[in-house]
Design a protein around this motif. Structure first.
Motif, PDB file in Angstrom:
ATOM      1  N   VAL A 252       0.925  -1.195   0.041  1.00 57.72           N
ATOM      2  CA  VAL A 252       0.177   0.518   0.175  1.00 57.72           C
ATOM      3  C   VAL A 252       0.855   0.862   0.163  1.00 57.72           C
ATOM      4  CG1 VAL A 252      -1.808   0.929   1.135  1.00 57.72           C
ATOM      5  CG2 VAL A 252      -1.054  -1.520   1.616  1.00 57.72           C
ATOM      6  N   ALA A 253       0.192   2.178  -0.681  1.00 55.29           N
ATOM      7  CA  ALA A 253       1.165   3.465  -1.159  1.00 55.29           C
ATOM      8  C   ALA A 253       0.390   4.182  -1.606  1.00 55.29           C
ATOM      9  CB  ALA A 253       2.523   2.912  -1.749  1.00 55.29           C
ATOM     10  N   PRO A 254       0.733   5.356  -1.911  1.00 54.32           N
ATOM     11  CA  PRO A 254      -0.155   6.468  -2.999  1.00 54.32           C
ATOM     12  C   PRO A 254       0.240   6.856  -3.991  1.00 54.32           C
ATOM     13  CG  PRO A 254       1.434   7.316  -1.911  1.00 54.32           C
ATOM     14  CD  PRO A 254       1.682   6.479  -1.068  1.00 54.32           C
ATOM     15  N   MET A 255      -1.027   5.824  -5.280  1.00 60.85           N
ATOM     16  CA  MET A 255      -0.654   5.050  -6.182  1.00 60.85           C
ATOM     17  C   MET A 255      -1.289   6.375  -6.990  1.00 60.85           C
ATOM     18  SD  MET A 255       1.007   3.621  -5.856  1.00 60.85           S
ATOM     19  CE  MET A 255       1.708   2.841  -7.896  1.00 60.85           C
ATOM     20  N   SER A 256      -2.203   7.411  -6.473  1.00 58.54           N
ATOM     21  CA  SER A 256      -2.507   8.764  -6.976  1.00 58.54           C
ATOM     22  C   SER A 256      -1.904   9.725  -6.501  1.00 58.54           C
ATOM     23  CB  SER A 256      -4.110   8.385  -7.148  1.00 58.54           C
ATOM     24  OG  SER A 256      -4.319   7.655  -6.004  1.00 58.54           O
ATOM     25  N   GLY A 257      -2.403  10.907  -6.980  1.00 58.24           N
ATOM     26  CA  GLY A 257      -2.040  12.104  -6.364  1.00 58.24           C
ATOM     27  C   GLY A 257      -0.974  12.418  -6.205  1.00 58.24           C
TER      28      GLY A 257
ATOM     29  N   ALA B 282      -9.030   1.572   4.665  1.00 61.20           N
ATOM     30  CA  ALA B 282      -9.623   0.679   4.236  1.00 61.20           C
ATOM     31  C   ALA B 282      -8.721  -0.081   3.006  1.00 61.20           C
ATOM     32  CB  ALA B 282     -10.746   1.543   2.415  1.00 61.20           C
ATOM     33  N   ALA B 283      -7.622   0.297   2.628  1.00 60.90           N
ATOM     34  CA  ALA B 283      -6.656  -0.452   1.637  1.00 60.90           C
ATOM     35  C   ALA B 283      -6.008  -2.116   3.034  1.00 60.90           C
ATOM     36  CB  ALA B 283      -6.215   0.821   0.964  1.00 60.90           C
ATOM     37  N   ALA B 284      -5.680  -1.106   3.437  1.00 59.54           N
ATOM     38  CA  ALA B 284      -5.394  -2.387   5.254  1.00 59.54           C
ATOM     39  C   ALA B 284      -6.867  -4.031   5.529  1.00 59.54           C
ATOM     40  CB  ALA B 284      -5.198  -1.581   6.258  1.00 59.54           C
ATOM     41  N   GLN B 285      -8.098  -3.216   5.460  1.00 54.77           N
ATOM     42  CA  GLN B 285      -8.930  -3.943   5.489  1.00 54.77           C
ATOM     43  C   GLN B 285      -9.213  -4.887   4.560  1.00 54.77           C
ATOM     44  OE1 GLN B 285     -11.161  -4.643   8.685  1.00 54.77           O
ATOM     45  NE2 GLN B 285     -11.207  -6.302   7.484  1.00 54.77           N
ATOM     46  N   LYS B 286      -9.068  -4.488   2.952  1.00 56.80           N
ATOM     47  CA  LYS B 286      -8.932  -4.965   2.172  1.00 56.80           C
ATOM     48  C   LYS B 286      -8.406  -5.681   1.776  1.00 56.80           C
ATOM     49  CE  LYS B 286      -9.454  -4.249  -2.808  1.00 56.80           C
ATOM     50  NZ  LYS B 286      -9.145  -3.590  -4.052  1.00 56.80           N
ATOM     51  N   LEU B 287      -7.115  -6.268   2.359  1.00 60.03           N
ATOM     52  CA  LEU B 287      -6.067  -7.226   2.220  1.00 60.03           C
ATOM     53  C   LEU B 287      -5.996  -7.875   3.379  1.00 60.03           C
ATOM     54  CD1 LEU B 287      -2.339  -4.643   1.963  1.00 60.03           C
ATOM     55  CD2 LEU B 287      -3.582  -5.974   0.310  1.00 60.03           C
ATOM     56  N   CYS B 288      -6.540  -7.932   4.874  1.00 61.53           N
ATOM     57  CA  CYS B 288      -6.857  -8.511   5.895  1.00 61.53           C
ATOM     58  C   CYS B 288      -7.736  -9.094   5.493  1.00 61.53           C
ATOM     59  CB  CYS B 288      -7.538  -7.907   6.979  1.00 61.53           C
ATOM     60  SG  CYS B 288      -6.139  -7.467   8.209  1.00 61.53           S
ATOM     61  N   ASP B 289      -9.274  -8.999   4.586  1.00 63.34           N
ATOM     62  CA  ASP B 289     -10.226  -9.627   3.826  1.00 63.34           C
ATOM     63  C   ASP B 289      -9.817 -10.945   2.998  1.00 63.34           C
ATOM     64  OD1 ASP B 289     -11.526  -8.664   5.652  1.00 63.34           O
ATOM     65  OD2 ASP B 289     -12.803  -7.307   3.551  1.00 63.34           O
ATOM     66  N   ALA B 290      -8.417 -10.616   2.145  1.00 63.45           N
ATOM     67  CA  ALA B 290      -7.933 -10.906   0.829  1.00 63.45           C
ATOM     68  C   ALA B 290      -7.235 -11.954   1.712  1.00 63.45           C
ATOM     69  CB  ALA B 290      -7.376  -9.914   0.162  1.00 63.45           C
TER      70      ALA B 290
ATOM     71  N   GLN C 138      -0.509  -7.945  -4.217  1.00 67.95           N
ATOM     72  CA  GLN C 138      -1.872  -7.439  -4.339  1.00 67.95           C
ATOM     73  C   GLN C 138      -1.361  -5.940  -3.845  1.00 67.95           C
ATOM     74  OE1 GLN C 138      -4.986  -9.305  -2.534  1.00 67.95           O
ATOM     75  NE2 GLN C 138      -6.435  -7.457  -2.758  1.00 67.95           N
ATOM     76  N   ALA C 139      -1.542  -4.595  -4.618  1.00 68.26           N
ATOM     77  CA  ALA C 139      -1.163  -3.702  -4.769  1.00 68.26           C
ATOM     78  C   ALA C 139      -2.535  -3.210  -4.859  1.00 68.26           C
ATOM     79  CB  ALA C 139      -0.554  -3.089  -5.781  1.00 68.26           C
ATOM     80  N   GLU C 140      -2.711  -2.128  -3.593  1.00 67.67           N
ATOM     81  CA  GLU C 140      -3.526  -1.287  -3.083  1.00 67.67           C
ATOM     82  C   GLU C 140      -2.811   0.873  -3.464  1.00 67.67           C
ATOM     83  OE1 GLU C 140      -6.481  -2.328  -2.993  1.00 67.67           O
ATOM     84  OE2 GLU C 140      -5.991  -4.694  -3.098  1.00 67.67           O
ATOM     85  N   ASP C 141      -4.113   1.306  -3.780  1.00 63.90           N
ATOM     86  CA  ASP C 141      -3.300   2.911  -4.105  1.00 63.90           C
ATOM     87  C   ASP C 141      -4.144   3.426  -1.833  1.00 63.90           C
ATOM     88  OD1 ASP C 141      -3.444   5.351  -4.114  1.00 63.90           O
ATOM     89  OD2 ASP C 141      -4.479   5.091  -5.328  1.00 63.90           O
ATOM     90  N   ASP C 142      -4.017   4.125  -1.319  1.00 64.11           N
ATOM     91  CA  ASP C 142      -4.409   5.031  -0.374  1.00 64.11           C
ATOM     92  C   ASP C 142      -4.222   6.423   0.062  1.00 64.11           C
ATOM     93  OD1 ASP C 142      -1.880   5.937   0.431  1.00 64.11           O
ATOM     94  OD2 ASP C 142      -1.711   4.295   2.220  1.00 64.11           O
ATOM     95  N   ALA C 143      -3.740   6.822  -1.901  1.00 70.71           N
ATOM     96  CA  ALA C 143      -3.757   8.484  -2.225  1.00 70.71           C
ATOM     97  C   ALA C 143      -2.986   9.469  -1.128  1.00 70.71           C
ATOM     98  CB  ALA C 143      -5.234   8.413  -2.567  1.00 70.71           C
ATOM     99  N   ALA C 144      -2.383   8.378   0.159  1.00 68.19           N
ATOM    100  CA  ALA C 144      -1.586   9.105   1.272  1.00 68.19           C
ATOM    101  C   ALA C 144      -3.120   9.911   2.055  1.00 68.19           C
ATOM    102  CB  ALA C 144      -0.962  10.403   0.757  1.00 68.19           C
ATOM    103  N   ASP C 145      -3.800   9.081   2.060  1.00 66.31           N
ATOM    104  CA  ASP C 145      -5.299   9.625   2.731  1.00 66.31           C
ATOM    105  C   ASP C 145      -5.573   8.881   4.135  1.00 66.31           C
ATOM    106  OD1 ASP C 145      -8.456   9.290   3.307  1.00 66.31           O
ATOM    107  OD2 ASP C 145      -7.656  11.439   3.449  1.00 66.31           O
ATOM    108  N   PRO C 146      -5.869   8.787   5.432  1.00 69.27           N
ATOM    109  CA  PRO C 146      -5.748   8.401   6.795  1.00 69.27           C
ATOM    110  C   PRO C 146      -6.507   7.077   5.782  1.00 69.27           C
ATOM    111  CG  PRO C 146      -5.231   9.775   6.852  1.00 69.27           C
ATOM    112  CD  PRO C 146      -5.442  10.324   4.967  1.00 69.27           C
ATOM    113  N   LYS C 147      -8.012   7.675   5.616  1.00 68.80           N
ATOM    114  CA  LYS C 147      -9.129   6.837   5.626  1.00 68.80           C
ATOM    115  C   LYS C 147      -9.153   5.966   4.228  1.00 68.80           C
ATOM    116  CE  LYS C 147     -12.552  10.138   6.841  1.00 68.80           C
ATOM    117  NZ  LYS C 147     -13.880  11.194   7.119  1.00 68.80           N
ATOM    118  N   GLN C 148      -8.629   6.053   3.102  1.00 69.09           N
ATOM    119  CA  GLN C 148      -8.264   5.488   2.433  1.00 69.09           C
ATOM    120  C   GLN C 148      -7.487   4.018   2.418  1.00 69.09           C
ATOM    121  OE1 GLN C 148      -8.021   6.361  -1.792  1.00 69.09           O
ATOM    122  NE2 GLN C 148      -8.718   7.963  -1.311  1.00 69.09           N
TER     123      GLN C 148
END
Length: 374
Positions: free
Chosen positions: A30-35, A85-93, A72-82
């Motif tokens: 997870v890292a900011p991949m947008s913004g 959400a990304a962390a939970q997605k990785l947990c679910d996966a 499994q790459a996720e984008d958090d856009a440097a935003d705590p809420k995202q």
């Protein structure tokens, strides 16, 4: 007919055996991949991808089974809420482990989610000391924290450069505020006078009002706690205000190649001194050879942290191999006791997940190139 069925059954059995052996192990990133901070995120992700390619080329076995690593790459856009959400997605996966996040402001809230679902995460970028305060056995950092970075910069300003006064600006993020606070305390303890404190945010681009107020106080230096996306324009605007002799300090957030472009090569860039956790690439055990390989795969994309995200990925895999399992419950005890010789150095941890014997390197910019001072 019977012979044909036997052959088919044998092929099917062999195929099933091959499939059973080729176990897929997912590593989250997870890292900011947008913004505006996407250049950091891309660099970090490149490090993970490079490690996964190297692991797969080696033909790693875990518990006697051949494995194939996948990201499994996720984008958090440097935003705590995202980030959460990304962390939970990785947990679910049910990924086996996570490399990330980049920003302290996303990593700290995400760390509780990883702890709650029992998945270890290793950051090679987030530096706020608060990250390891809960003492989660799922949280690990393989880079020096802000206590080391902020202090090293303040000591250099006071002892080496003999500066007497400084203005401090931060972007109010967990990272920027944290590193600025450490610099301020250390500078004050060394007898430097803090003549002004100003605040901005991690989306701002206009700093003329802040800099005009600081200019009136005539400091020897400005310390900026934040990222290069603000540091670059700040240097440009310092030049516009004639502040070309003022030293500009910052942590690893501004310590990138990208700041050369973002500042437009402004004259104050030559007065910039920044700090990174870890040794310079030239002093890392495998730094130079690794960087050559990186540049061939990802030309022009290197920033700061990819050697650490590479090592973080290899570290997780090494702990799994030693434990003979991809189950976090089984390999976390091994991860805690690791002594892994990586590209960046030997990685082993304090009980709270902090890196033991973390190095710090100071840099400046000469002729538009980032150059180590120590």
């Amino acid at each position: 007919m019977k012979l044909k069925l036997t052959v088919v059954a044998a092929i099917a059995a062999m195929s099933g055996m091959a499939m059973a052996q080729d176990m897929v192990v997912k590593i989250g990133h997870v890292a900011p991949m947008s913004g505006p901070q996407a250049h950091y995120g891309k660099d970090n992700e490149n490090g993970v991808r490079m490690a996964i390619e190297d692991l797969n080329a080696k033909g790693v076995k875990i518990g006697g089974k051949a494995v194939k690593f996948e990201i499994q790459a996720e984008d958090d856009a440097a935003d705590p809420k995202q980030g959460t959400a990304a962390a939970q997605k990785l947990c679910d996966a049910k990924v086996a482990g996570v490399v990330g996040h980049l920003n302290s402001g996303t990593t700290i809230p995400a760390s509780k989610i990883y702890h709650d679902c029992g998945i270890p995460h290793v950051t090679g970028a987030a530096t706020n000391p608060a990250l390891t305060k809960p003492g989660y056995d799922t949280t690990y950092r393989i880079i020096a924290n802000d206590n080391a970075l902020g202090a090293a910069l303040a000591l250099y300003a006071a002892d080496k450069l003999k500066l007497k006064s400084v203005a401090i600006v931060d972007d109010r993020t967990a990272y920027g505020q944290g590193v600025a606070e450490v610099f301020k305390k250390t500078a004050a303890a060394k007898g430097m006078k803090v003549v002004d404190e100003q605040y901005t945010n991690d989306k701002a681009t206009d700093f003329m009002a802040i800099l005009t107020a600081i200019k009136a106080k005539n400091p020897d230096a400005i310390f900026y706690g934040g990222m290069d996306t603000q540091g670059g324009p700040m240097l440009r605007q310092m030049e516009q205000l004639g502040m070309t002799n003022v030293k500009f300090f910052g942590g690893d957030g501004i310590c990138t190649s990208e700041i050369v472009k973002l500042s437009g090569g402004a004259k104050p860039l030559e007065n910039t001194i920044c700090a990174e956790g870890g040794s310079s690439l030239a002093k890392m055990p495998g730094g130079t050879a690794w960087k050559d390989r990186y540049d061939k795969k990802y030309p022009g994309q290197f920033q700061v942290y990819s050697p650490y995200t590479y090592d973080a990925t290899m570290l997780l895999a090494d702990a799994m191999v030693k434990a003979g399992s991809t189950d976090p419950k089984k390999y976390i005890p091994v991860l805690k006791k690791e002594s892994y010789k990586g590209v960046t150095g030997t990685i082993s941890f304090e009980p709270n997940g902090e890196l033991k014997n973390a190095a710090t390197t100071l840099y400046t910019y000469k002729d538009g190139k980032k150059t180590a001072l120590n």
